[in-house]
Design a protein around this motif. Structure first.
Motif, PDB file in Angstrom:
ATOM      1  N   SER A 103       0.818  -1.208   0.000  1.00 39.88           N
ATOM      2  CA  SER A 103       0.000   0.000   0.000  1.00 39.88           C
ATOM      3  C   SER A 103       0.861   1.271   0.000  1.00 39.88           C
ATOM      4  CB  SER A 103      -0.927   0.014   1.212  1.00 39.88           C
ATOM      5  OG  SER A 103      -0.183   0.144   2.413  1.00 39.88           O
ATOM      6  N   PHE A 104       0.262   2.357  -0.401  1.00 41.56           N
ATOM      7  CA  PHE A 104       0.947   3.651  -0.408  1.00 41.56           C
ATOM      8  C   PHE A 104       1.410   4.030   0.998  1.00 41.56           C
ATOM      9  CE2 PHE A 104      -0.595   3.743  -4.551  1.00 41.56           C
ATOM     10  CZ  PHE A 104      -0.351   4.931  -5.224  1.00 41.56           C
ATOM     11  N   ILE A 105       0.557   3.762   1.994  1.00 40.65           N
ATOM     12  CA  ILE A 105       0.914   4.166   3.356  1.00 40.65           C
ATOM     13  C   ILE A 105       2.054   3.326   3.919  1.00 40.65           C
ATOM     14  CG2 ILE A 105      -1.337   5.159   3.859  1.00 40.65           C
ATOM     15  CD1 ILE A 105      -2.047   2.621   5.394  1.00 40.65           C
ATOM     16  N   THR A 106       2.283   2.148   3.348  1.00 34.38           N
ATOM     17  CA  THR A 106       3.440   1.340   3.749  1.00 34.38           C
ATOM     18  C   THR A 106       4.706   1.838   3.067  1.00 34.38           C
ATOM     19  OG1 THR A 106       2.130  -0.645   4.194  1.00 34.38           O
ATOM     20  CG2 THR A 106       4.461  -0.968   3.679  1.00 34.38           C
ATOM     21  N   ARG A 107       4.581   2.255   1.811  1.00 35.88           N
ATOM     22  CA  ARG A 107       5.753   2.653   1.027  1.00 35.88           C
ATOM     23  C   ARG A 107       6.130   4.129   1.173  1.00 35.88           C
ATOM     24  NH1 ARG A 107       4.474   2.640  -4.038  1.00 35.88           N
ATOM     25  NH2 ARG A 107       2.266   2.080  -3.849  1.00 35.88           N
ATOM     26  N   MET A 108       5.262   4.937   1.769  1.00 34.56           N
ATOM     27  CA  MET A 108       5.512   6.390   1.788  1.00 34.56           C
ATOM     28  C   MET A 108       6.790   6.827   2.506  1.00 34.56           C
ATOM     29  SD  MET A 108       2.377   7.534   4.280  1.00 34.56           S
ATOM     30  CE  MET A 108       2.246   6.932   5.980  1.00 34.56           C
ATOM     31  N   PRO A 109       7.350   6.043   3.458  1.00 31.85           N
ATOM     32  CA  PRO A 109       8.627   6.496   4.038  1.00 31.85           C
ATOM     33  C   PRO A 109       9.814   6.334   3.088  1.00 31.85           C
ATOM     34  CG  PRO A 109       7.433   5.042   5.554  1.00 31.85           C
ATOM     35  CD  PRO A 109       6.799   4.900   4.210  1.00 31.85           C
ATOM     36  N   GLY A 110       9.645   5.599   1.989  1.00 33.02           N
ATOM     37  CA  GLY A 110      10.772   5.289   1.114  1.00 33.02           C
ATOM     38  C   GLY A 110      10.871   6.163  -0.109  1.00 33.02           C
ATOM     39  N   LEU A 111      10.954   7.479   0.096  1.00 29.75           N
ATOM     40  CA  LEU A 111      11.018   8.398  -1.040  1.00 29.75           C
ATOM     41  C   LEU A 111      12.308   9.207  -1.096  1.00 29.75           C
ATOM     42  CD1 LEU A 111       7.332   9.751  -0.963  1.00 29.75           C
ATOM     43  CD2 LEU A 111       8.280   7.923  -2.399  1.00 29.75           C
ATOM     44  N   GLY A 112      13.270   8.856  -0.253  1.00 28.42           N
ATOM     45  CA  GLY A 112      14.545   9.553  -0.282  1.00 28.42           C
ATOM     46  C   GLY A 112      14.444  10.960   0.267  1.00 28.42           C
ATOM     47  N   PHE A 113      15.219  11.867  -0.334  1.00 30.18           N
ATOM     48  CA  PHE A 113      15.243  13.265   0.097  1.00 30.18           C
ATOM     49  C   PHE A 113      15.035  14.171  -1.121  1.00 30.18           C
ATOM     50  CE2 PHE A 113      17.726  10.835   3.120  1.00 30.18           C
ATOM     51  CZ  PHE A 113      17.180  11.254   4.337  1.00 30.18           C
ATOM     52  N   PRO A 114      13.821  14.180  -1.659  1.00 33.20           N
ATOM     53  CA  PRO A 114      13.566  14.944  -2.883  1.00 33.20           C
ATOM     54  C   PRO A 114      13.198  16.393  -2.603  1.00 33.20           C
ATOM     55  CG  PRO A 114      11.587  13.786  -2.271  1.00 33.20           C
ATOM     56  CD  PRO A 114      12.629  13.437  -1.223  1.00 33.20           C
ATOM     57  N   ASP A 115      13.124  17.166  -3.667  1.00 29.27           N
ATOM     58  CA  ASP A 115      12.610  18.527  -3.605  1.00 29.27           C
ATOM     59  C   ASP A 115      11.121  18.560  -3.934  1.00 29.27           C
ATOM     60  OD1 ASP A 115      15.203  19.893  -3.182  1.00 29.27           O
ATOM     61  OD2 ASP A 115      15.641  19.095  -5.174  1.00 29.27           O
ATOM     62  N   ILE A 116      10.678  17.585  -4.736  1.00 31.92           N
ATOM     63  CA  ILE A 116       9.294  17.504  -5.188  1.00 31.92           C
ATOM     64  C   ILE A 116       8.802  16.068  -5.010  1.00 31.92           C
ATOM     65  CG2 ILE A 116       7.726  17.799  -7.164  1.00 31.92           C
ATOM     66  CD1 ILE A 116       9.971  19.612  -8.389  1.00 31.92           C
ATOM     67  N   ILE A 117       7.586  15.916  -4.502  1.00 32.72           N
ATOM     68  CA  ILE A 117       6.957  14.593  -4.403  1.00 32.72           C
ATOM     69  C   ILE A 117       5.677  14.607  -5.223  1.00 32.72           C
ATOM     70  CG2 ILE A 117       5.773  12.954  -2.889  1.00 32.72           C
ATOM     71  CD1 ILE A 117       7.727  13.683  -0.688  1.00 32.72           C
ATOM     72  N   LEU A 118       5.561  13.631  -6.123  1.00 30.97           N
ATOM     73  CA  LEU A 118       4.358  13.455  -6.933  1.00 30.97           C
ATOM     74  C   LEU A 118       3.675  12.172  -6.491  1.00 30.97           C
ATOM     75  CD1 LEU A 118       5.908  14.313 -10.427  1.00 30.97           C
ATOM     76  CD2 LEU A 118       4.712  15.859  -8.864  1.00 30.97           C
ATOM     77  N   ILE A 119       2.467  12.286  -5.957  1.00 26.16           N
ATOM     78  CA  ILE A 119       1.686  11.133  -5.517  1.00 26.16           C
ATOM     79  C   ILE A 119       0.590  10.894  -6.540  1.00 26.16           C
ATOM     80  CG2 ILE A 119       0.310  10.118  -3.672  1.00 26.16           C
ATOM     81  CD1 ILE A 119       1.596  12.148  -1.755  1.00 26.16           C
ATOM     82  N   PHE A 120       0.592   9.723  -7.152  1.00 27.96           N
ATOM     83  CA  PHE A 120      -0.385   9.399  -8.190  1.00 27.96           C
ATOM     84  C   PHE A 120      -1.082   8.115  -7.772  1.00 27.96           C
ATOM     85  CE2 PHE A 120      -0.805   9.394 -13.147  1.00 27.96           C
ATOM     86  CZ  PHE A 120      -2.182   9.358 -13.014  1.00 27.96           C
ATOM     87  N   GLY A 121      -2.215   8.238  -7.095  1.00 24.91           N
ATOM     88  CA  GLY A 121      -2.881   7.053  -6.577  1.00 24.91           C
ATOM     89  C   GLY A 121      -4.376   7.212  -6.473  1.00 24.91           C
ATOM     90  N   GLY A 122      -5.019   6.189  -5.904  1.00 27.33           N
ATOM     91  CA  GLY A 122      -6.459   6.168  -5.752  1.00 27.33           C
ATOM     92  C   GLY A 122      -7.155   5.328  -6.805  1.00 27.33           C
ATOM     93  N   ASN A 165       9.624  21.222   3.673  1.00 28.69           N
ATOM     94  CA  ASN A 165      10.197  22.075   2.624  1.00 28.69           C
ATOM     95  C   ASN A 165      10.246  21.362   1.278  1.00 28.69           C
ATOM     96  OD1 ASN A 165      10.729  24.181   4.519  1.00 28.69           O
ATOM     97  ND2 ASN A 165      12.556  23.052   5.180  1.00 28.69           N
ATOM     98  N   VAL A 166       9.291  20.452   1.071  1.00 26.14           N
ATOM     99  CA  VAL A 166       9.175  19.714  -0.182  1.00 26.14           C
ATOM    100  C   VAL A 166       7.844  20.067  -0.835  1.00 26.14           C
ATOM    101  CG1 VAL A 166       8.964  17.413  -1.206  1.00 26.14           C
ATOM    102  CG2 VAL A 166      10.629  17.809   0.609  1.00 26.14           C
ATOM    103  N   GLU A 167       7.860  20.292  -2.136  1.00 28.97           N
ATOM    104  CA  GLU A 167       6.618  20.543  -2.870  1.00 28.97           C
ATOM    105  C   GLU A 167       5.896  19.226  -3.094  1.00 28.97           C
ATOM    106  OE1 GLU A 167       7.578  22.745  -6.424  1.00 28.97           O
ATOM    107  OE2 GLU A 167       9.270  23.651  -5.353  1.00 28.97           O
ATOM    108  N   ILE A 168       4.609  19.190  -2.766  1.00 22.69           N
ATOM    109  CA  ILE A 168       3.839  17.952  -2.849  1.00 22.69           C
ATOM    110  C   ILE A 168       2.644  18.166  -3.763  1.00 22.69           C
ATOM    111  CG2 ILE A 168       2.546  16.211  -1.551  1.00 22.69           C
ATOM    112  CD1 ILE A 168       4.150  17.204   0.951  1.00 22.69           C
ATOM    113  N   TYR A 169       2.483  17.266  -4.727  1.00 26.68           N
ATOM    114  CA  TYR A 169       1.352  17.314  -5.646  1.00 26.68           C
ATOM    115  C   TYR A 169       0.683  15.944  -5.684  1.00 26.68           C
ATOM    116  CZ  TYR A 169       3.612  21.579  -7.288  1.00 26.68           C
ATOM    117  OH  TYR A 169       4.188  22.822  -7.344  1.00 26.68           O
ATOM    118  N   PHE A 170      -0.642  15.943  -5.571  1.00 29.03           N
ATOM    119  CA  PHE A 170      -1.394  14.704  -5.742  1.00 29.03           C
ATOM    120  C   PHE A 170      -2.040  14.727  -7.126  1.00 29.03           C
ATOM    121  CE2 PHE A 170      -4.746  11.659  -5.637  1.00 29.03           C
ATOM    122  CZ  PHE A 170      -4.331  10.673  -4.774  1.00 29.03           C
ATOM    123  N   ILE A 171      -1.804  13.675  -7.902  1.00 27.96           N
ATOM    124  CA  ILE A 171      -2.360  13.571  -9.252  1.00 27.96           C
ATOM    125  C   ILE A 171      -3.575  12.652  -9.198  1.00 27.96           C
ATOM    126  CG2 ILE A 171      -1.884  12.966 -11.650  1.00 27.96           C
ATOM    127  CD1 ILE A 171       1.120  13.330 -11.001  1.00 27.96           C
TER     128      ILE A 171
END
Length: 240
Positions: A103-122, A165-171
């Motif tokens: 699930s997304f909630i299980t994998r969400m800690p594994g995104l490294g140290f980015p400047d931008i996060i794009l979440i594409f789910g649902g 301090n990361v830009e977050i977008y949900f697609i």
């Protein structure tokens, strides 16, 4: 003369390193729409897209994916693509199976140290008829996380507080249930997370074609250009 040559090479290398460090890094948390075999972390994540030609899709190159096009065309660099084909945001998957291993909630800690996060789910939550649950913005129980609405809120709460301090977008995909669409938009609004609502994406077998991938990339780019100037700022942080 040789000393000046080596000095020149050193300067060129230093400039290239500095340029790479100044490029913003992007991490993706997604499902099959964002996969491509050999480009996900962890490598054990299931993939829908690959270089293998198959009747289900015309996408056979990573450069044809929406995220690769978006990153390359905007001068960013990939940090982590933690996408898993068939995954739901909540812990309830198809046939009411326990999807807490993907699930997304299980994998969400594994995104490294980015400047931008794009979440594409649902998408899979919609297709799998995962239980909606109630809107809940704190005090989540284990049972809550098997339901879409509380799990979606839990995910955004985690991402906001753990990737500062990361830009977050949900697609938000097209052709989903109204209850999923409305829930996503309400929860994104609660947390102040930008929701990119896609329109008229070309698909085959429910998944973006080459044309659809380009449409996603263009719509994401257009949304950011129209709604935020933040991506124009300079950032020196690297991914890891």
């Amino acid at each position: 003369m040789r000393k000046f040559y080596y000095l020149f090479i050193l300067i060129v290398i230093s400039c290239n390193v500095g340029l790479a460090q100044s490029r913003k890094s992007v991490s993706i948390l997604g499902d099959s729409y964002s996969t491509f075999e050999g480009f996900m972390q962890p490598k054990t994540n299931s993939s829908w897209y690959s270089t293998t030609t198959k009747p289900e899709t015309d996408v056979t190159s990573v450069k044809q994916t929406w995220w690769s096009k978006f990153i390359e065309e905007n001068g960013y660099q990939l940090c982590i693509n933690n996408s898993f084909s068939g995954s739901t945001i909540c812990n309830t998957g198809y046939d009411k199976a326990d999807f807490s291993d993907r699930s997304f909630i299980t994998r969400m800690p594994g995104l490294g140290f980015p400047d931008i996060i794009l979440i594409f789910g649902g998408t899979n939550d919609s297709w799998a008829d995962s239980p909606l649950g109630d809107f809940k913005y704190g005090g989540w129980t284990k049972d809550d996380l098997f339901k879409f609405r509380p799990a979606m809120a839990y995910m955004l709460d985690h991402v906001i507080h753990n990737y500062q301090n990361v830009e977050i977008y949900f697609i938000l995909n097209t052709d989903l249930k109204k209850e999923i669409n409305d829930s996503v938009k309400n929860i994104c609004q609660h947390y102040g997370v930008a929701c990119v609502e896609l329109q008229n994406i070309d698909k085959k077998n429910g998944h973006p074609t080459i044309k659809g991938m380009s449409q996603i990339s263009e719509q994401l780019k257009m949304f950011i250009a129209e709604n935020s100037n933040a991506l124009d700022s300079n950032t020196i942080d690297s991914c890891w």
